[in-house]
Every structure is written in structure tokens, then in C-alpha cells.
Design a protein around this motif. Structure first.
Motif, PDB file in Angstrom:
ATOM      1  N   GLY A   1       0.798  -1.348   0.104  1.00  0.00           N
ATOM      2  CA  GLY A   1       0.047   0.068   0.083  1.00  0.00           C
ATOM      3  C   GLY A   1       0.870   1.244   0.086  1.00  0.00           C
ATOM      4  N   ASN A   2       2.114   1.259  -0.093  1.00  0.00           N
ATOM      5  CA  ASN A   2       2.988   2.389   0.182  1.00  0.00           C
ATOM      6  C   ASN A   2       2.831   3.225   1.188  1.00  0.00           C
ATOM      7  OD1 ASN A   2       5.274   3.335  -0.984  1.00  0.00           O
ATOM      8  ND2 ASN A   2       4.337   4.424  -2.777  1.00  0.00           N
ATOM      9  N   THR A   3       2.540   2.789   2.345  1.00  0.00           N
ATOM     10  CA  THR A   3       2.263   3.368   3.545  1.00  0.00           C
ATOM     11  C   THR A   3       3.163   4.107   4.024  1.00  0.00           C
ATOM     12  OG1 THR A   3       2.509   1.554   5.091  1.00  0.00           O
ATOM     13  CG2 THR A   3       0.215   1.784   4.128  1.00  0.00           C
ATOM     14  N   ALA A   4       4.502   3.805   4.140  1.00  0.00           N
ATOM     15  CA  ALA A   4       5.542   4.363   4.537  1.00  0.00           C
ATOM     16  C   ALA A   4       5.704   5.844   3.655  1.00  0.00           C
ATOM     17  CB  ALA A   4       7.018   3.712   4.383  1.00  0.00           C
ATOM     18  N   ALA A   5       5.627   5.662   2.305  1.00  0.00           N
ATOM     19  CA  ALA A   5       5.746   6.968   1.748  1.00  0.00           C
ATOM     20  C   ALA A   5       4.678   7.923   1.872  1.00  0.00           C
ATOM     21  CB  ALA A   5       5.784   6.464  -0.053  1.00  0.00           C
ATOM     22  N   VAL A   6       3.409   7.765   2.061  1.00  0.00           N
ATOM     23  CA  VAL A   6       2.436   8.536   2.586  1.00  0.00           C
ATOM     24  C   VAL A   6       2.729   8.986   3.976  1.00  0.00           C
ATOM     25  CG1 VAL A   6       0.048   8.579   3.303  1.00  0.00           C
ATOM     26  CG2 VAL A   6       0.724   7.327   1.314  1.00  0.00           C
ATOM     27  N   ILE A   7       3.058   8.204   4.887  1.00  0.00           N
ATOM     28  CA  ILE A   7       3.375   8.608   6.494  1.00  0.00           C
ATOM     29  C   ILE A   7       4.596   9.681   6.292  1.00  0.00           C
ATOM     30  CG2 ILE A   7       4.337   7.944   8.621  1.00  0.00           C
ATOM     31  CD1 ILE A   7       2.814   5.280   7.981  1.00  0.00           C
ATOM     32  N   ARG A   8       5.574   9.683   5.501  1.00  0.00           N
ATOM     33  CA  ARG A   8       6.850  10.244   5.523  1.00  0.00           C
ATOM     34  C   ARG A   8       6.420  11.866   4.954  1.00  0.00           C
ATOM     35  NH1 ARG A   8       9.766   5.876   3.718  1.00  0.00           N
ATOM     36  NH2 ARG A   8       9.482   6.309   1.561  1.00  0.00           N
ATOM     37  N   THR A   9       5.361  12.058   4.369  1.00  0.00           N
ATOM     38  CA  THR A   9       4.906  13.334   3.622  1.00  0.00           C
ATOM     39  C   THR A   9       4.311  13.988   4.776  1.00  0.00           C
ATOM     40  OG1 THR A   9       2.676  12.502   3.030  1.00  0.00           O
ATOM     41  CG2 THR A   9       4.529  12.311   1.689  1.00  0.00           C
ATOM     42  N   ALA A  10       3.868  13.561   6.199  1.00  0.00           N
ATOM     43  CA  ALA A  10       3.360  14.336   7.017  1.00  0.00           C
ATOM     44  C   ALA A  10       4.445  15.019   7.855  1.00  0.00           C
ATOM     45  CB  ALA A  10       2.623  13.357   8.061  1.00  0.00           C
ATOM     46  N   ASP A  11       3.988  16.481   8.047  1.00  0.00           N
ATOM     47  CA  ASP A  11       4.953  17.049   9.052  1.00  0.00           C
ATOM     48  C   ASP A  11       4.858  16.852  10.437  1.00  0.00           C
ATOM     49  OD1 ASP A  11       5.864  18.855   6.829  1.00  0.00           O
ATOM     50  OD2 ASP A  11       4.267  20.177   6.932  1.00  0.00           O
ATOM     51  N   THR A  12       3.452  16.414  10.719  1.00  0.00           N
ATOM     52  CA  THR A  12       3.376  16.148  12.273  1.00  0.00           C
ATOM     53  C   THR A  12       2.467  14.869  12.268  1.00  0.00           C
ATOM     54  OG1 THR A  12       3.544  18.236  12.846  1.00  0.00           O
ATOM     55  CG2 THR A  12       2.696  16.738  14.469  1.00  0.00           C
ATOM     56  N   VAL A  13       2.830  13.782  13.248  1.00  0.00           N
ATOM     57  CA  VAL A  13       1.902  12.820  13.310  1.00  0.00           C
ATOM     58  C   VAL A  13       1.482  12.934  15.130  1.00  0.00           C
ATOM     59  CG1 VAL A  13       1.840  10.289  13.563  1.00  0.00           C
ATOM     60  CG2 VAL A  13       2.965  11.320  11.764  1.00  0.00           C
ATOM     61  N   THR A  14       0.563  12.615  15.284  1.00  0.00           N
ATOM     62  CA  THR A  14      -0.241  12.791  16.519  1.00  0.00           C
ATOM     63  C   THR A  14      -0.604  11.306  17.154  1.00  0.00           C
ATOM     64  OG1 THR A  14      -1.013  14.960  16.224  1.00  0.00           O
ATOM     65  CG2 THR A  14      -1.716  13.639  18.000  1.00  0.00           C
ATOM     66  N   ASP A  15      -0.045  10.985  18.208  1.00  0.00           N
ATOM     67  CA  ASP A  15      -0.563   9.846  18.930  1.00  0.00           C
ATOM     68  C   ASP A  15      -1.770   9.961  19.793  1.00  0.00           C
ATOM     69  OD1 ASP A  15      -0.665   7.445  20.415  1.00  0.00           O
ATOM     70  OD2 ASP A  15       1.290   7.473  21.208  1.00  0.00           O
ATOM     71  N   LYS A  16      -2.922   9.280  19.341  1.00  0.00           N
ATOM     72  CA  LYS A  16      -4.094   9.501  20.005  1.00  0.00           C
ATOM     73  C   LYS A  16      -4.176   8.682  21.308  1.00  0.00           C
ATOM     74  CE  LYS A  16      -6.555  12.343  18.419  1.00  0.00           C
ATOM     75  NZ  LYS A  16      -6.752  13.537  18.485  1.00  0.00           N
TER      76      LYS A  16
END
Length: 274
Positions: free
Chosen positions: A159-174
Motif C-alpha cells: 500500500g506504500n504506506t511508508a511513503a504516505v506517512i513520510r509526507t506528514a509534517d506532524t503525526v499525533t499519537d491519539k
């Protein structure tokens, strides 16, 4: 839909492990800040970076076989991926309106070997011109005019999820294994080719901040990533979903043998060569 390998995620895992070892060693050697004579304890361990944690959960070549589901607008792909064997089953169903029938295609890849299985349903009488073996068909890549259009094993993250996640400036742990962020679908060619059913031009600036939600299971493995793409132009709002599950429970993928397989007939190649 394009697949990419999980090399970046593997490197991030190594970096995280190395950082943990260095931090532990530094604390044991008393390399903290402040004067030890003041009775201050060791510096508290900094919290984990949510983005790094999420990337480390993306499957890599070291993971066991697992199942996957990719929902790309109206298209849905399912299958099994076995990183150790560089093998993958990749299936999709295609609806045809005139005449009306459903065609199910399943590809099997083991290294450079390729097999295809086709199932037709909905036709009362299948004409001879559409008859194909029900068994696996061994395909000769040399007979395919455009091999690049055929999905192939290209790593443990279909699903190429790593490439998608890397584009995020910030990831929030909910909490409870849930992470959120904003992905930039216009960021690079890898991401754009993954979601070719999305009209990125119509999205405009909204394509640079597409909300996503990811879930990591108790075992530390990514189980899902969902992108909520807004409506734009003639394109309706849609969800782009990747699911990884049954880690270590999915069947190993083996080359079909004996009466399970036969050489692909000319019709099988005509389907792809046009």
C-alpha cells in the motif's frame, strides 16, 4: 497501484534501536546534565516520536507472511504477501457491463516467476473465445509487451504506506495504537502513482493536507491506514484504505505444481497485450 519496498522503514527501526542502546549506555556511564553531587537523578527518557513509531510499524522484509487489502476508490485489491520468499498473491475483480459479467484476476509472484488465474462469473454460456483454464497459468514475461503494467513483488509494503506517512509534517499519537496526521499526496511521484484514481489536480491545495488515521496493533505492526480524500470538481469524497492483517497466520506462497498449473494459452497474453 504501485508498490515500493520497505527499506526506509527498516533503516528507521535500526536507528531507533541504536538510539535506545546509546541512551542506555550514556545513562550507565553517568553522562547526564547537572551536578551529580546535587543528588539529581538521570534525565528522563524523552517520549517516542509518533511519526518514527508509526513508520517503524510498517511491514518490512523481516516480517512474517500477512494478508492485505487495498481500497483505492472503486478498486479493491486483496492478497497475501510473504516477504521471506519475495512472494505475493494479488487479486482484483473487474465488472464488465456489455456483456455483463465479473472477471476475477489473481496474480502470483515468486521472485521473477509469474502465474495468473482467471475466473469468469455471470455469463450463462461462456463462448469459446473467452474460455480460459481454471488452473494457474504460467506466464512468460518475454511475451508481455508492457511488463511494467503488470503488478509485481516490490517489497513488503504494497500500500506504500511508508511513503504516505513520510509526507506528514506532524503525526499525533491519539492513544490505543491510533495515530493521525495530514498527508501530502502531491509530495512525490511514489505517492502520486499509488493513488492514480485520485484527481490530484482537482484537489489543488487540499491535496497537500489530506487527513489520515493509522492503527498499530498490540504486536507493534501496522494494521490499517485510511486517507479521507475530500470532494473536488467531479470527484466525490473517498476513503483510500490499506489494511495489513494476519501477520504470521497467512499461508506461505508456493509455486503451483502438477495439475495445478499449465502453460498460458495465447488468449491470456492477448488480454494484456491488446
Amino acid at each position: 497501484m504501485t508498490q515500493r519496498n520497505g527499506t526506509a522503514a527498516t533503516v528507521r527501526r535500526i536507528v531507533l534501536r541504536a538510539a535506545a542502546v546509546l541512551a542506555t549506555t550514556a545513562l550507565a556511564a553517568g553522562c547526564g546534565t547537572g551536578d551529580a553531587s546535587e543528588g539529581s537523578g538521570p534525565a528522563p527518557t524523552p517520549p517516542a516520536d509518533p511519526k518514527a513509531t508509526l513508520l517503524a510499524a510498517v511491514p518490512t522484509e523481516q516480517d512474517p507472511a500477512f494478508r492485505f487489502l487495498l481500497q483505492d476508490g472503486t478498486d479493491k485489491f486483496t492478497g497475501v504477501l510473504d516477504p521471506a520468499g519475495e512472494a505475493m498473491d494479488f487479486a482484483i475483480q473487474q465488472q464488465n457491463d456489455d456483456p455483463k459479467f465479473t472477471m476475477g484476476l489473481t496474480f502470483r509472484f515468486i521472485d521473477q516467476d509469474l502465474w495468473l488465474r482467471v475466473k469468469l462469473t455471470g455469463l450463462a454460456d461462456v463462448p469459446d473465445s473467452l474460455k480460459l483454464p481454471k488452473r494457474w497459468m504460467a506466464m512468460d514475461r518475454g511475451k508481455l509487451k508492457d511488463e511494467s503494467s503488470i503488478p509485481a513483488y516490490q517489497g513488503a509494503d504494497p500500500g506504500n504506506t511508508a511513503a504516505v506517512i513520510r509526507t506528514a509534517d506532524t503525526v499525533t499519537d491519539k492513544g490505543n495504537g491510533t495515530y493521525t496526521g495530514l498527508a501530502d499526496l502531491t509530495d512525490n511521484a511514489d505517492v502520486q502513482s499509488t493513488f492514480e484514481n485520485v484527481d490530484l489536480k482537482a484537489l489543488g491545495e487540499a491535496g497537500k493536507k489530506v487527513p489520515f488515521t493509522a492503527v498499530v496493533g498490540p504486536d507493534g505492526n501496522l494494521t490499517s491506514l485510511t486517507l479521507d480524500v475530500p470532494a473536488a470538481g467531479k470527484q466525490k469524497a473517498m476513503k483510500l484504505v490499506t489494511k495489513y492483517y494476519d501477520y504470521g497466520k497467512a499461508p506461505k506462497i508456493a509455486a503451483p505444481t502438477g495439475d495445478q498449473v499449465q502453460k498460458a494459452p495465447a488468449l491470456a497474453y492477448e488480454m494484456f497485450n491488446g
